[in-house]
Design a protein around this motif. Sequence first.
Motif, short mmCIF file in Angstrom:
data_model
loop_
_atom_site.label_atom_id
_atom_site.label_comp_id
_atom_site.label_asym_id
_atom_site.label_seq_id
_atom_site.Cartn_x
_atom_site.Cartn_y
_atom_site.Cartn_z
N HIS A 133 29.96 135.79 -55.97
CA HIS A 133 28.75 136.34 -55.37
C HIS A 133 28.58 135.77 -53.95
CE1 HIS A 133 24.08 135.85 -55.49
NE2 HIS A 133 24.41 136.86 -54.71
N VAL A 134 28.35 136.67 -52.98
CA VAL A 134 28.25 136.27 -51.57
C VAL A 134 26.88 136.65 -51.02
CG1 VAL A 134 29.13 136.89 -49.25
CG2 VAL A 134 30.74 136.38 -51.11
N LEU A 135 26.37 135.81 -50.14
CA LEU A 135 25.14 136.12 -49.41
C LEU A 135 25.48 136.34 -47.94
CD1 LEU A 135 22.65 133.47 -50.85
CD2 LEU A 135 22.73 135.91 -51.35
N GLU A 195 28.52 135.66 -34.08
CA GLU A 195 27.36 135.12 -33.34
C GLU A 195 26.03 135.53 -33.96
OE1 GLU A 195 28.17 139.12 -31.78
OE2 GLU A 195 29.48 137.40 -32.14
N LYS A 196 26.03 136.57 -34.80
CA LYS A 196 24.76 137.06 -35.37
C LYS A 196 24.58 136.77 -36.86
CE LYS A 196 22.85 140.71 -32.51
NZ LYS A 196 23.59 140.64 -31.26
N VAL A 197 25.67 136.76 -37.63
CA VAL A 197 25.53 136.67 -39.08
C VAL A 197 26.53 135.68 -39.70
CG1 VAL A 197 24.73 139.07 -39.22
CG2 VAL A 197 27.13 138.55 -39.63
N THR A 198 26.19 135.23 -40.92
CA THR A 198 27.08 134.37 -41.69
C THR A 198 27.13 134.91 -43.12
OG1 THR A 198 26.49 132.43 -40.38
CG2 THR A 198 27.45 132.01 -42.55
N ALA A 199 28.33 134.94 -43.69
CA ALA A 199 28.51 135.31 -45.10
C ALA A 199 29.09 134.10 -45.81
CB ALA A 199 29.44 136.51 -45.23
N ALA A 216 33.08 143.25 -49.08
CA ALA A 216 33.43 144.17 -50.17
C ALA A 216 34.94 144.42 -50.20
CB ALA A 216 32.66 145.48 -50.00
N PHE A 217 35.54 144.64 -49.03
CA PHE A 217 37.00 144.83 -48.99
C PHE A 217 37.71 143.57 -49.48
CE2 PHE A 217 36.37 148.33 -45.77
CZ PHE A 217 37.04 149.31 -46.48
N ALA A 218 37.22 142.40 -49.07
CA ALA A 218 37.83 141.14 -49.48
C ALA A 218 37.72 140.95 -50.99
CB ALA A 218 37.18 139.97 -48.74
N MET A 219 36.56 141.32 -51.56
CA MET A 219 36.37 141.19 -53.01
C MET A 219 37.32 142.11 -53.77
SD MET A 219 32.26 140.96 -53.45
CE MET A 219 31.40 139.40 -53.20
N LYS A 220 37.49 143.33 -53.27
CA LYS A 220 38.39 144.27 -53.94
C LYS A 220 39.82 143.72 -53.98
CE LYS A 220 37.70 148.05 -55.27
NZ LYS A 220 37.37 148.48 -56.65
N ARG A 255 32.86 125.00 -46.12
CA ARG A 255 34.02 125.72 -46.64
C ARG A 255 33.63 126.96 -47.45
NH1 ARG A 255 34.18 121.09 -50.39
NH2 ARG A 255 33.44 121.86 -52.38
N ASP A 256 32.36 127.07 -47.82
CA ASP A 256 31.90 128.25 -48.55
C ASP A 256 31.65 129.44 -47.62
OD1 ASP A 256 31.92 126.92 -51.00
OD2 ASP A 256 29.91 126.13 -50.66
N ILE A 257 31.66 129.19 -46.32
CA ILE A 257 31.46 130.28 -45.36
C ILE A 257 32.74 131.10 -45.28
CG2 ILE A 257 31.06 130.85 -42.92
CD1 ILE A 257 29.24 128.35 -42.79
N ILE A 258 32.62 132.40 -45.60
CA ILE A 258 33.81 133.26 -45.60
C ILE A 258 33.89 134.12 -44.35
CG2 ILE A 258 33.96 133.31 -48.12
CD1 ILE A 258 32.85 136.23 -47.92
#
Length: 131
Positions: free
Chosen positions: A59-61, A42-46, A90-94, A35-38
Amino acid sequence: MRKMTASFSHRPEGYECPFCRVWGIERPHQGTKQRDIIYQNEKVTAFIASKWWPNNKGHVLVVPNQHFENIFELPADYAVEIHRAAQLTAFAMKSTFRCDGISTRQHNEPAGNQDVCHYHLHVYPRYVIVE
Ligand SMILES: [Zn+2]
């Protein structure tokens, strides 16, 4: 110009990569849950970071889904996807946190303060401190 063919790996033998476990549900990293995956493609996970800078909530990785240790190993097509995910974050954080700014950080090799041997880009909200 010196030819850059050397390996810049500092991964110990038998290293169990904690980030490669994040999306392998059985043993999530340091409390990181699905549930922490925002964001994921296919290539990346935040995902919301559960360990670092506990005073900076949100804080996101952003990490490549495939294991690359550092900036020296990271293919350019993954770098593009990582920065695209960082921009979406960044847009989501704003809009979510209404933060005043966004910072990104990325560390390589022990001398560069890299603590996990899997490339990762930190994205975190910043705030103006009013005194
Ligand atoms: Zn890994």
